[in-house]
Design a protein around this motif. Structure first.
Motif, PDB file in Angstrom:
ATOM      1  N   GLY A 178      -7.576   0.964  -4.752  1.00 59.76           N
ATOM      2  CA  GLY A 178      -6.367   1.570  -5.311  1.00 59.76           C
ATOM      3  C   GLY A 178      -6.694   2.682  -6.289  1.00 59.76           C
ATOM      4  O   GLY A 178      -7.850   2.922  -6.623  1.00 59.76           O
ATOM      5  N   GLU A 179      -5.650   3.358  -6.735  1.00 58.58           N
ATOM      6  CA  GLU A 179      -5.829   4.527  -7.604  1.00 58.58           C
ATOM      7  C   GLU A 179      -6.452   4.133  -8.946  1.00 58.58           C
ATOM      8  O   GLU A 179      -6.067   3.145  -9.562  1.00 58.58           O
ATOM      9  CB  GLU A 179      -4.485   5.205  -7.836  1.00 58.58           C
ATOM     10  CG  GLU A 179      -4.593   6.503  -8.617  1.00 58.58           C
ATOM     11  CD  GLU A 179      -3.250   7.225  -8.737  1.00 58.58           C
ATOM     12  OE1 GLU A 179      -3.196   8.228  -9.455  1.00 58.58           O
ATOM     13  OE2 GLU A 179      -2.285   6.763  -8.116  1.00 58.58           O
ATOM     14  N   ILE A 180      -7.413   4.925  -9.360  1.00 59.48           N
ATOM     15  CA  ILE A 180      -8.062   4.706 -10.658  1.00 59.48           C
ATOM     16  C   ILE A 180      -7.343   5.564 -11.699  1.00 59.48           C
ATOM     17  O   ILE A 180      -7.276   6.785 -11.551  1.00 59.48           O
ATOM     18  CB  ILE A 180      -9.549   5.102 -10.593  1.00 59.48           C
ATOM     19  CG1 ILE A 180     -10.274   4.224  -9.562  1.00 59.48           C
ATOM     20  CG2 ILE A 180     -10.212   4.969 -11.954  1.00 59.48           C
ATOM     21  CD1 ILE A 180     -11.691   4.659  -9.282  1.00 59.48           C
ATOM     22  N   PRO A 181      -6.769   4.981 -12.742  1.00 59.61           N
ATOM     23  CA  PRO A 181      -6.043   5.773 -13.746  1.00 59.61           C
ATOM     24  C   PRO A 181      -6.911   6.870 -14.341  1.00 59.61           C
ATOM     25  O   PRO A 181      -8.093   6.650 -14.643  1.00 59.61           O
ATOM     26  CB  PRO A 181      -5.664   4.724 -14.805  1.00 59.61           C
ATOM     27  CG  PRO A 181      -5.668   3.425 -14.076  1.00 59.61           C
ATOM     28  CD  PRO A 181      -6.753   3.534 -13.045  1.00 59.61           C
ATOM     29  N   LEU A 187     -17.440   4.649 -16.995  1.00 64.82           N
ATOM     30  CA  LEU A 187     -18.442   3.590 -17.060  1.00 64.82           C
ATOM     31  C   LEU A 187     -17.791   2.214 -17.133  1.00 64.82           C
ATOM     32  O   LEU A 187     -18.293   1.247 -16.540  1.00 64.82           O
ATOM     33  CB  LEU A 187     -19.371   3.800 -18.255  1.00 64.82           C
ATOM     34  CG  LEU A 187     -20.509   4.817 -18.060  1.00 64.82           C
ATOM     35  CD1 LEU A 187     -21.255   5.036 -19.363  1.00 64.82           C
ATOM     36  CD2 LEU A 187     -21.474   4.360 -16.970  1.00 64.82           C
ATOM     37  N   ALA A 188     -16.673   2.135 -17.842  1.00 67.68           N
ATOM     38  CA  ALA A 188     -15.976   0.852 -17.956  1.00 67.68           C
ATOM     39  C   ALA A 188     -15.435   0.412 -16.605  1.00 67.68           C
ATOM     40  O   ALA A 188     -15.475  -0.777 -16.257  1.00 67.68           O
ATOM     41  CB  ALA A 188     -14.843   0.965 -18.978  1.00 67.68           C
ATOM     42  N   VAL A 189     -14.942   1.373 -15.822  1.00 72.50           N
ATOM     43  CA  VAL A 189     -14.414   1.070 -14.486  1.00 72.50           C
ATOM     44  C   VAL A 189     -15.524   0.532 -13.594  1.00 72.50           C
ATOM     45  O   VAL A 189     -15.380  -0.494 -12.917  1.00 72.50           O
ATOM     46  CB  VAL A 189     -13.789   2.336 -13.852  1.00 72.50           C
ATOM     47  CG1 VAL A 189     -13.441   2.082 -12.382  1.00 72.50           C
ATOM     48  CG2 VAL A 189     -12.541   2.757 -14.621  1.00 72.50           C
ATOM     49  N   VAL A 190     -16.654   1.224 -13.577  1.00 71.39           N
ATOM     50  CA  VAL A 190     -17.782   0.819 -12.736  1.00 71.39           C
ATOM     51  C   VAL A 190     -18.339  -0.526 -13.197  1.00 71.39           C
ATOM     52  O   VAL A 190     -18.612  -1.411 -12.380  1.00 71.39           O
ATOM     53  CB  VAL A 190     -18.883   1.905 -12.760  1.00 71.39           C
ATOM     54  CG1 VAL A 190     -20.159   1.401 -12.102  1.00 71.39           C
ATOM     55  CG2 VAL A 190     -18.389   3.169 -12.060  1.00 71.39           C
ATOM     56  N   ASP A 191     -18.503  -0.699 -14.501  1.00 69.51           N
ATOM     57  CA  ASP A 191     -19.056  -1.953 -15.031  1.00 69.51           C
ATOM     58  C   ASP A 191     -18.158  -3.142 -14.698  1.00 69.51           C
ATOM     59  O   ASP A 191     -18.652  -4.251 -14.439  1.00 69.51           O
ATOM     60  CB  ASP A 191     -19.243  -1.850 -16.544  1.00 69.51           C
ATOM     61  CG  ASP A 191     -20.410  -0.937 -16.921  1.00 69.51           C
ATOM     62  OD1 ASP A 191     -21.242  -0.646 -16.038  1.00 69.51           O
ATOM     63  OD2 ASP A 191     -20.468  -0.515 -18.096  1.00 69.51           O
TER      64      ASP A 191
END
Length: 264
Positions: A178-181, A187-191
């Protein structure tokens, strides 16, 4: 058109073989007979009535205007590719491929600057990103994984947080999740994905050391074969180690520790 060309070729060959010269001419083609015939001769450009127009004044282009226009032009692909080679150390092939469109070039630059690993970023853009774009028939402007997030993933590969294989799993989750804000910290998204999927690479040398000791003890035949000079036995032991760690061990670290133990 093709019939006319074929006939004209055959006719001109025959004329030359008979020792006759070919005269410039405008020809017609008869589709019923499949033959061409001369309509009128054309001896030189003068027959087309080219002539200078006496009413046209000389055109003078001011150098300042030329420079102004040049300064407003976007960076051209060839110049951009040369810059990618010079600034990022990319091979010519990568630079040429990445500059086929302004959008792809911009995506790559954002990823390269974000992770500081331009070649690795290039590999991902030309590989995994392009493959998925082609499969879905969408442009890179519509890529579900923004360039800063790809940069964060490359950073985690580079710092040893995830292996290349694990990174592909993370990328798949990011692409299909889904869409990533836009306001998210890359880095927080990937982690978060790495943590949720349990893909963090094992960096505890003590734990890995114990696992390798167990594998060596359980596979005496492979150990003996390796000591007899059979490299395939070593690969088998590495495979056992990766299986035991569920792919979380750093392959390079596994190779180094395992070889040290076998040769010690």
């Amino acid at each position: 058109m093709q019939q006319a060309i074929d006939y004209e070729i055959r006719w001109q060959i025959e004329e030359l073989e008979e020792g006759r010269a070919i005269q410039q001419a405008t020809v017609l083609f008869d589709p019923d007979t499949g033959q061409t015939r001369a309509m009128r001769t054309k001896e030189d450009a003068a027959d087309y009535r080219y002539f200078p127009d006496p009413d046209l004044p000389p055109l003078v282009v001011e150098p300042q205007w030329v420079e102004q226009v040049r300064s407003q032009m976007p960076e051209l692909p060839r110049a951009m590719a040369a810059r990618f080679v010079a600034d990022y150390g990319l091979p010519e092939y990568d630079a040429t491929t990445l500059t086929q469109s302004p959008s792809m070039a911009a995506y790559f630059e954002a990823a390269a600057r974000g992770c500081g690993q331009p070649k690795l970023a290039s590999n991902w853009v030309m590989g995994e990103v392009s493959r998925r774009l082609n499969a879905q028939e969408i442009g890179i402007e519509s890529a579900p994984v923004p360039a800063p997030v790809l940069a964060a993933l490359v950073t985690r590969i580079q710092d040893g947080t995830v292996s290349n294989n694990a990174a592909r799993q993370v990328f798949d989750a990011l692409w299909t999740g889904g869409e990533i804000p836009a306001a998210s910290q890359p880095l927080a998204v990937v982690d978060a994905v790495i943590e949720a999927k349990g893909l963090k690479q094992m960096n505890d040398s003590g734990e890995l050391d114990a696992i390798l000791d167990g594998i060596l003890a359980a596979n005496p035949d492979n150990v003996a074969q390796f000591k007899a000079g059979k490299d395939k036995a070593f690969n088998a032991l590495v495979g056992q180690a990766m299986k035991a760690t569920k792919g979380k061990a750093n392959p390079q670290q596994v190779n180094e520790l395992l070889r040290r133990k076998l040769q010690g």
